[in-house]
Design a protein around this motif. Structure first.
Motif, mmCIF file in Angstrom:
data_model
loop_
_atom_site.group_PDB
_atom_site.id
_atom_site.type_symbol
_atom_site.label_atom_id
_atom_site.label_comp_id
_atom_site.label_asym_id
_atom_site.label_seq_id
_atom_site.Cartn_x
_atom_site.Cartn_y
_atom_site.Cartn_z
ATOM 1 N N SER A 48 3.152 -3.339 5.786
ATOM 2 C CA SER A 48 1.689 -3.431 5.724
ATOM 3 C C SER A 48 1.228 -4.071 4.422
ATOM 4 N N HIS B 259 -1.151 -7.174 4.808
ATOM 5 C CA HIS B 259 -2.553 -7.005 4.408
ATOM 6 C C HIS B 259 -2.668 -6.536 2.950
ATOM 7 N N ILE C 30 -5.262 -3.455 1.254
ATOM 8 C CA ILE C 30 -4.647 -2.263 0.658
ATOM 9 C C ILE C 30 -5.038 -2.117 -0.813
ATOM 10 N N CYS D 193 -8.621 -0.958 -0.922
ATOM 11 C CA CYS D 193 -8.686 0.466 -0.570
ATOM 12 C C CYS D 193 -8.239 1.353 -1.736
ATOM 13 N N ASP E 58 -0.893 0.170 12.862
ATOM 14 C CA ASP E 58 -1.137 -0.717 11.713
ATOM 15 C C ASP E 58 -2.079 -0.078 10.706
ATOM 16 N N GLU F 71 -1.331 1.039 6.754
ATOM 17 C CA GLU F 71 -2.196 0.641 5.637
ATOM 18 C C GLU F 71 -2.671 1.859 4.852
#
Length: 375
Positions: free
Chosen positions: A281, A285, A289, A292, A348, A352
């Motif tokens: 992940s 992405h 990440i 976040c 997914d 993440e």
């Protein structure tokens, strides 16, 4: 024998990590979590987890929070309830709003985005407790506010998750869940109220290590009860420690449980936290990440800091409280696991979330140490 080999590997590497961490003057918990990443299927693949590891890790976090309760001062917790409530509420509301808006902006649905908010609203105080214990700061004003706030916001996060799950899946009875939570806290009060009388009976028992045995039974019993009503088991163990802290043998029990916990169960817990990490992940992405992770840190640290300042705490104490609320750890992982098992999120999204949780969990101890240095 495979489980015994995994346990031996975990304990040996955790011991080495603790020694190296002390030499490098970094929090021990960071070294143990890094060992978990190293041993995980994502890198060396020497430890794959399994039921035995999961059970021992769960006992580890239960004992850690039980010890935190034993070390806490009930008078200080009562005295600082208002600032703890302010810190908890700010740490729930801000992540819920910010994560919902940001992840919706990246193309996710409202349902998935709101779930992100729930995951990052919960605080994993076990990481903070270990760092504060390591630096002798748990039984302070800031330490008690962190403990109180973390317990409150875990309860609130679990209740929000229960409401969200009920509406998303159409299953569950909210009235029943809230009633069970109410009964749980009534039972906690009764345990706290009548424990001294129970302890007089325990004192008369002609058995070896009677105080430690009784304390463990109360700890595990309240943990099971908390889990049974849909709450985190650590809430039950924390309140068990808090109740037993009022007895004359609290120090004796603390020494015995510390030996049991810190030699075996607690290192297994910190190593096992990192076993679920998956770097796919992060490769697919990375931007999402990283965003976040940054938001996860800011939406806990800043609201907690300003809530503490509004309660007239010093800047140094407010900073310690802010950094102390950053860690997510096992609570966020549990909520994420509930999300995927209930088909609320995709595989997914789960991956993440796990990466972002792990990053905040690894960064949090360094933030706490930095705030302690300023203090």
């Amino acid at each position: 024998m495979n489980d015994i080999l995994q346990l031996t590997t975990i304990l040996a590497f955790a011991l080495v990590a603790t020694v190296i961490s002390r030499r490098m003057q970094i929090p021990e918990v960071v070294g143990q979590m890094l060992v978990g990443i190293l041993l995980s299927p994502a890198i060396l693949g020497w430890v794959h987890g399994g039921h035995t590891i999961e059970v021992m890790a769960e006992v580890g976090v239960i004992l850690l929070m039980f010890l935190a309760g034993l070390e806490s001062d009930i008078k200080l917790l009562r005295q600082h309830f208002k600032p703890a409530l302010g810190v908890a509420l700010s740490g729930i509301i801000v992540p819920l709003i910010i994560f919902t808006l940001v992840t919706m902006g990246t193309g996710n649905s409202f349902s998935t985005s709101f779930f992100y908010g729930i995951v990052f609203a919960a605080t994993s105080v076990s990481i903070t407790v270990k760092v504060l214990q390591e630096y002798g700061k748990l039984a302070t004003t800031a330490g008690n506010i962190i403990l109180g706030a973390a317990v409150i916001d875990d309860i609130l996060a679990i209740l929000i998750l229960a409401i969200y799950t009920s509406f998303s899946t159409g299953k569950g009875n909210l009235i029943l869940q809230f009633s069970m939570a109410g009964i749980f806290f009534v039972f906690l009060f009764l345990v706290y109220r009548f424990l001294p009388s129970l302890w007089r009976f325990i004192d008369k028992l002609p058995i070896y290590a009677k105080h430690t045995t009784a304390a463990l039974l109360i700890c595990l019993g309240l943990s099971l009860l908390a889990d049974g009503v849909g709450m985190s088991a650590v809430i039950g163990s924390f309140f068990a420690g808090l109740a037993i802290s009022q007895t004359d043998v609290a120090k004796e029990i603390e020494q015995s449980i510390s030996t049991i916990g810190y030699v075996v169960f607690i290192p297994i817990f910190f190593v096992s936290i990192a076993l679920t990490i998956n770097f796919e992940s992060l490769i697919k992405h990375p931007f999402l990440i990283i965003i976040c992770t940054v938001i996860a840190i800011l939406t806990k640290c800043l609201p907690a800091y300003y809530a503490a300042r509004l309660s007239k705490l010093s800047k140094s104490d407010a900073l310690l409280i802010g950094t102390g609320m950053v860690s997510r750890g096992e609570m966020a992982l549990i909520i994420a696991q509930i999300g995927i098992s209930s088909a609320l999120i995709s595989r997914d999204v789960y991956s993440e979330l796990v990466i972002a949780i792990m990053l905040t969990t690894l960064i949090a101890p360094f933030l706490i140490k930095a705030s302690l240095k300023r203090n």
